[in-house]
Design an enzyme around this catalytic site. Structure first.
Site, PDB file in Angstrom:
ATOM      1  N   SER A  40       2.632  -8.385   5.564  1.00 31.40           N
ATOM      2  CA  SER A  40       2.824  -8.037   4.155  1.00 31.40           C
ATOM      3  C   SER A  40       4.277  -7.751   3.791  1.00 31.40           C
ATOM      4  CB  SER A  40       1.966  -6.819   3.793  1.00 31.40           C
ATOM      5  OG  SER A  40       2.254  -5.725   4.646  1.00 31.40           O
ATOM      6  N   HIS A 273       5.618  -0.628   0.415  1.00 30.17           N
ATOM      7  CA  HIS A 273       5.951  -2.030   0.671  1.00 30.17           C
ATOM      8  C   HIS A 273       7.188  -2.446  -0.127  1.00 30.17           C
ATOM      9  CE1 HIS A 273       2.039  -2.353   2.623  1.00 30.17           C
ATOM     10  NE2 HIS A 273       2.394  -3.555   3.046  1.00 30.17           N
TER      11      HIS A 273
END
Length: 291
Positions: A40, A273
Site C-alpha cells: 500500500s 499512509h
C-alpha cells in the site's frame, strides 16, 4: 491570510518537485518496460484517482510509480502494486476486498522488462499492521512511557526486531527471482518514508506514547536497513526515502507532510499512509537514483 500563505507554499513545493522530476527523467534514459511491485505504500490507498483493476488493491493513478512513469515515458508501464501485499504476494495470488484477486505480482515481469521498482516488506509477519493496531490503544496508560515497545518485548527479546531480521531473506529471494525472470532489468528497492518525527510529538495526529516515537523510528530504520542489505545481497539498488522524508513526517505542518496521520481521509490518503505529496516526494528521490 494564513490560508493564502499555505496555498502559496504548497504550490511552490509542487512546482519544485515537478522541476526536479522532469530534470531527473531527462537524464534517466529511455525505458522500454517499467514494472512497479509493492504494497500500500506503493499503491496509494484513497489518493485520487483510484483504479479498479482490481479496486481492492487501492491503486492510485497518482502513486509514485505513476509519477515516475509520467516522467520517464516508458513504452509500457505496468503497475501491479496492491494494498496488503507482502513478499508472498509476489509469487502467489492475493485476495483483496470486493471478492477480487490480484494475480502474483511477479507475473507482470517479462524478458524485455528493463526497470522494476519494489516496495515490500512492511506487511510481512503483520509488522506495520500490528504496530498501528496496538500502539495507539496503549498510549492512555502511559502517555510519557514506551508501552508499545514493552508490549512487543517478550522475555527481554524485541519480537518486532526479530520479525524485521526475518524479512531480509524473504526480500532477497524475491529480488533474485526478479533477476531470473527479467535478467536485463534495473531493479530498485524503494524504502519506507518516515512516519514519526526525529523529535517532538503530535499525539492528535500520531497517537503513540512519547517513548514509543523513538522506538517507531528505530523499527522503521531497521526495516529499511534490512531492505538495503537484501538489495545489496541480490545485486539490486536501494533507494532511501527515510532520510529524505525528514521534516515530512506525519507530524509536519503547513502542508509539508508526506504521510497521513491517524484520521482516514477518503479523498486524500488512508490512515498512516502516504499522501499525494509523499508519492511525489518519493518519485523525486527515486528519479535522482535513476540519473
Amino acid at each position: 491570510m494564513r490560508t493564502a500563505r499555505l496555498l502559496v507554499a504548497v504550490t511552490s513545493a509542487a512546482i519544485l518537485l515537478t522541476t526536479t522530476i522532469t530534470a531527473a527523467a531527462s537524464a534517466a534514459g529511455t525505458i522500454h518496460h517499467y514494472v512497479a511491485l509493492g504494497d500500500s505504500y506503493t499503491s496509494g490507498p484513497f489518493i485520487p484517482i483510484q483504479r479498479s483493476d482490481p479496486l481492492g488493491c487501492a491503486r492510485s493513478t497518482a502513486n509514485y510509480p505513476s509519477v515516475l512513469a509520467a516522467a520517464l515515458h516508458p513504452a509500457v508501464f505496468t503497475d501491479v502494486s496492491c494494498a496488503g501485499a507482502d513478499t508472498g504476494s509476489m509469487t502467489a495470488p492475493q485476495s483483496v476486498t470486493f471478492n477480487a484477486t490480484n494475480p502474483p505480482q511477479l507475473d507482470a515481469l517479462r524478458l524485455d522488462t528493463d526497470l522494476v521498482t519494489v516496495g515490500i516488506g512492511g506487511n510481512d509477519f503483520g509488522l506495520f499492521g500490528r504496530l498501528l493496531a496496538t500502539c495507539p490503544g496503549l498510549r492512555a496508560g502511559a502517555p510519557a512511557g514506551n508501552p508499545c515497545e514493552q508490549h512487543f518485548t517478550v522475555n527481554g527479546v524485541d519480537t518486532v526486531q526479530m520479525a524485521v531480521t526475518a524479512i531480509h531473506p524473504r526480500v532477497e529471494a524475491i529480488l533474485t527471482t526478479i533477476h531470473q525472470r527479467s535478467p536485463g532489468a534495473r531493479v530498485i528497492v524503494v524504502g519506507y518514508p518516515r512516519i514519526a518525527p526525529e523529535s517532538g510529538y503530535c499525539p492528535d495526529v500520531l497517537p503513540f506514547a512519547e517513548g514509543d516515537y523513538a522506538w517507531l523510528n528505530r523499527v522503521e530504520s531497521d526495516l529499511n536497513a534490512a531492505l538495503s542489505d537484501a538489495a545489496a545481497d541480490a545485486a539490486a539498488e536501494y533507494v532511501d526515502t527515510f532520510g529524505p522524508s525528514t521534516g515530512h513526517d506525519a507530524c509536519a505542518r503547513g502542508g509539508s507532510a508526506w504521510v497521513n496521520g491517524r484520521n482516514q481521509n477518503l479523498f486524500a490518503a488512508a490512515a498512516y499512509h502516504p499522501l499525494q505529496a509523499g508519492m511525489a516526494g518519493v518519485a523525486a528521490v527515486v528519479l535522482k537514483t535513476l540519473r
